[in-house]
Scaffold this motif. Structure first.
Motif, PDB file in Angstrom:
ATOM      1  N   ASP A 113     -21.363  83.626-142.749  1.00 44.94           N
ATOM      2  CA  ASP A 113     -20.840  82.181-142.018  1.00 44.94           C
ATOM      3  C   ASP A 113     -19.588  81.907-142.894  1.00 44.94           C
ATOM      4  O   ASP A 113     -19.474  82.195-143.949  1.00 44.94           O
ATOM      5  CB  ASP A 113     -21.958  81.270-142.459  1.00 44.94           C
ATOM      6  CG  ASP A 113     -21.700  80.005-141.667  1.00 44.94           C
ATOM      7  OD1 ASP A 113     -20.743  79.230-142.087  1.00 44.94           O
ATOM      8  OD2 ASP A 113     -22.361  79.885-140.618  1.00 44.94           O
ATOM      9  N   PRO A 114     -18.547  81.462-142.019  1.00 45.43           N
ATOM     10  CA  PRO A 114     -17.320  80.988-142.505  1.00 45.43           C
ATOM     11  C   PRO A 114     -17.366  80.016-143.602  1.00 45.43           C
ATOM     12  O   PRO A 114     -16.480  79.642-144.418  1.00 45.43           O
ATOM     13  CB  PRO A 114     -16.487  80.648-141.412  1.00 45.43           C
ATOM     14  CG  PRO A 114     -17.374  80.734-140.327  1.00 45.43           C
ATOM     15  CD  PRO A 114     -18.767  81.269-140.539  1.00 45.43           C
ATOM     16  N   ASN A 115     -18.593  79.137-143.700  1.00 40.89           N
ATOM     17  CA  ASN A 115     -18.729  78.028-144.678  1.00 40.89           C
ATOM     18  C   ASN A 115     -19.788  78.424-145.545  1.00 40.89           C
ATOM     19  O   ASN A 115     -20.446  77.712-146.191  1.00 40.89           O
ATOM     20  CB  ASN A 115     -19.277  76.760-143.797  1.00 40.89           C
ATOM     21  CG  ASN A 115     -18.060  76.395-142.950  1.00 40.89           C
ATOM     22  OD1 ASN A 115     -16.884  76.364-143.314  1.00 40.89           O
ATOM     23  ND2 ASN A 115     -18.468  76.092-141.793  1.00 40.89           N
ATOM     24  N   ILE A 116     -19.899  79.682-145.841  1.00 39.67           N
ATOM     25  CA  ILE A 116     -21.112  80.065-146.812  1.00 39.67           C
ATOM     26  C   ILE A 116     -20.883  79.506-147.987  1.00 39.67           C
ATOM     27  O   ILE A 116     -21.547  79.235-148.967  1.00 39.67           O
ATOM     28  CB  ILE A 116     -21.053  81.817-146.889  1.00 39.67           C
ATOM     29  CG1 ILE A 116     -22.432  82.072-147.907  1.00 39.67           C
ATOM     30  CG2 ILE A 116     -19.971  82.479-147.433  1.00 39.67           C
ATOM     31  CD1 ILE A 116     -23.963  81.656-147.124  1.00 39.67           C
ATOM     32  N   LYS A 117     -19.794  79.389-148.860  1.00 43.46           N
ATOM     33  CA  LYS A 117     -19.319  78.902-150.041  1.00 43.46           C
ATOM     34  C   LYS A 117     -19.618  77.549-150.178  1.00 43.46           C
ATOM     35  O   LYS A 117     -20.283  77.047-151.140  1.00 43.46           O
ATOM     36  CB  LYS A 117     -17.865  79.187-150.445  1.00 43.46           C
ATOM     37  CG  LYS A 117     -17.478  80.725-150.611  1.00 43.46           C
ATOM     38  CD  LYS A 117     -16.236  81.059-151.199  1.00 43.46           C
ATOM     39  CE  LYS A 117     -15.765  82.291-151.276  1.00 43.46           C
ATOM     40  NZ  LYS A 117     -14.378  82.866-151.510  1.00 43.46           N
ATOM     41  N   ASP A 118     -19.640  76.736-148.917  1.00 41.37           N
ATOM     42  CA  ASP A 118     -19.858  75.318-149.117  1.00 41.37           C
ATOM     43  C   ASP A 118     -21.457  75.306-148.944  1.00 41.37           C
ATOM     44  O   ASP A 118     -21.841  74.521-149.723  1.00 41.37           O
ATOM     45  CB  ASP A 118     -19.310  74.718-147.975  1.00 41.37           C
ATOM     46  CG  ASP A 118     -17.754  74.383-147.856  1.00 41.37           C
ATOM     47  OD1 ASP A 118     -17.261  74.394-149.062  1.00 41.37           O
ATOM     48  OD2 ASP A 118     -17.426  74.341-146.671  1.00 41.37           O
ATOM     49  N   ALA A 119     -22.158  76.292-148.416  1.00 38.90           N
ATOM     50  CA  ALA A 119     -23.503  76.185-148.206  1.00 38.90           C
ATOM     51  C   ALA A 119     -24.214  76.562-149.811  1.00 38.90           C
ATOM     52  O   ALA A 119     -25.136  75.817-150.241  1.00 38.90           O
ATOM     53  CB  ALA A 119     -24.150  77.092-147.365  1.00 38.90           C
ATOM     54  N   ILE A 120     -23.456  77.398-150.405  1.00 38.24           N
ATOM     55  CA  ILE A 120     -23.913  78.031-151.868  1.00 38.24           C
ATOM     56  C   ILE A 120     -23.636  76.520-152.824  1.00 38.24           C
ATOM     57  O   ILE A 120     -24.759  76.536-153.539  1.00 38.24           O
ATOM     58  CB  ILE A 120     -23.090  79.093-152.347  1.00 38.24           C
ATOM     59  CG1 ILE A 120     -23.543  80.397-151.523  1.00 38.24           C
ATOM     60  CG2 ILE A 120     -23.581  79.489-153.859  1.00 38.24           C
ATOM     61  CD1 ILE A 120     -22.773  81.558-151.788  1.00 38.24           C
ATOM     62  N   VAL A 121     -22.583  76.111-152.797  1.00 36.34           N
ATOM     63  CA  VAL A 121     -22.299  74.867-153.591  1.00 36.34           C
ATOM     64  C   VAL A 121     -23.632  73.842-153.284  1.00 36.34           C
ATOM     65  O   VAL A 121     -23.717  73.208-154.316  1.00 36.34           O
ATOM     66  CB  VAL A 121     -20.822  74.389-153.197  1.00 36.34           C
ATOM     67  CG1 VAL A 121     -20.707  73.043-154.087  1.00 36.34           C
ATOM     68  CG2 VAL A 121     -19.877  75.388-153.647  1.00 36.34           C
ATOM     69  N   ALA A 122     -23.906  73.633-152.245  1.00 39.83           N
ATOM     70  CA  ALA A 122     -24.855  72.725-151.886  1.00 39.83           C
ATOM     71  C   ALA A 122     -26.094  73.048-152.370  1.00 39.83           C
ATOM     72  O   ALA A 122     -26.861  71.923-152.903  1.00 39.83           O
ATOM     73  CB  ALA A 122     -25.063  72.626-150.331  1.00 39.83           C
TER      74      ALA A 122
END
Length: 160
Positions: A113-122
């Motif tokens: 997913d292009p937003n995986i890093k944001d999801a991980i940070v969450a």
């Protein structure tokens, strides 16, 4: 493979020397705890895990813990180097493992997913304290030290 993401000035996690701590907490989908356990019980999983960690090259250790009656999942590691590069390595080197496990958790979008890093940070929490006995020893340094020690021991054994 570099994953694009929302720019952030800094990433969570404490650093000790050249090593970072990384701790994620997930909510497990109702009734999916056993499916997660079965992934780790598959024949050959330990050998596969060793091979995968050598592909990453910066991973000191990793642990997965189901807790709260299998309703929560912890993933914790220590790694060398940059946070973003570490996530990129997981996505490039072992995406199937993350997806196989984390598909059983809530709000996991998939490693590509292009937003995986944001999801991980969450899902990431910074430790209250983080300590390493030898903070400047990277995985590569430790592997080299073991090879040198083994070679030295062979020389000593041959000399007797």
């Amino acid at each position: 493979m570099t994953i694009s993401n929302t720019p952030q000035p800094s990433r969570p996690g404490l650093k000790s020397g050249r090593t970072n701590e990384f701790t994620l907490f997930f909510n497990v989908k109702p009734g999916h705890g056993q499916q997660i356990r079965e992934i780790f019980q598959q024949p050959g999983f330990e050998e596969k895990r060793k091979e995968m960690s050598s592909r990453i090259g910066t991973l000191h250790d990793a642990r997965w813990v189901l807790f709260d009656d299998d309703t929560r999942l912890l993933f914790a590691t220590n790694f060398d180097g940059d946070w973003d590069a570490y996530i990129d390595d997981f996505a490039a080197q072992i995406p199937d493992v993350f997806d196989a496990i984390l598909q059983h958790t809530e709000d996991y979008p998939g490693i590509h997913d292009p937003n995986i890093k944001d999801a991980i940070v969450a899902h990431q929490e910074t430790a209250c304290s983080y300590f390493r006995t030898i903070p400047d020893a990277t995985v590569k340094d430790l592997q080299k030290a073991v090879r040198v020690q083994e070679a030295f021991q062979r020389l000593l054994d041959e000399a007797t």
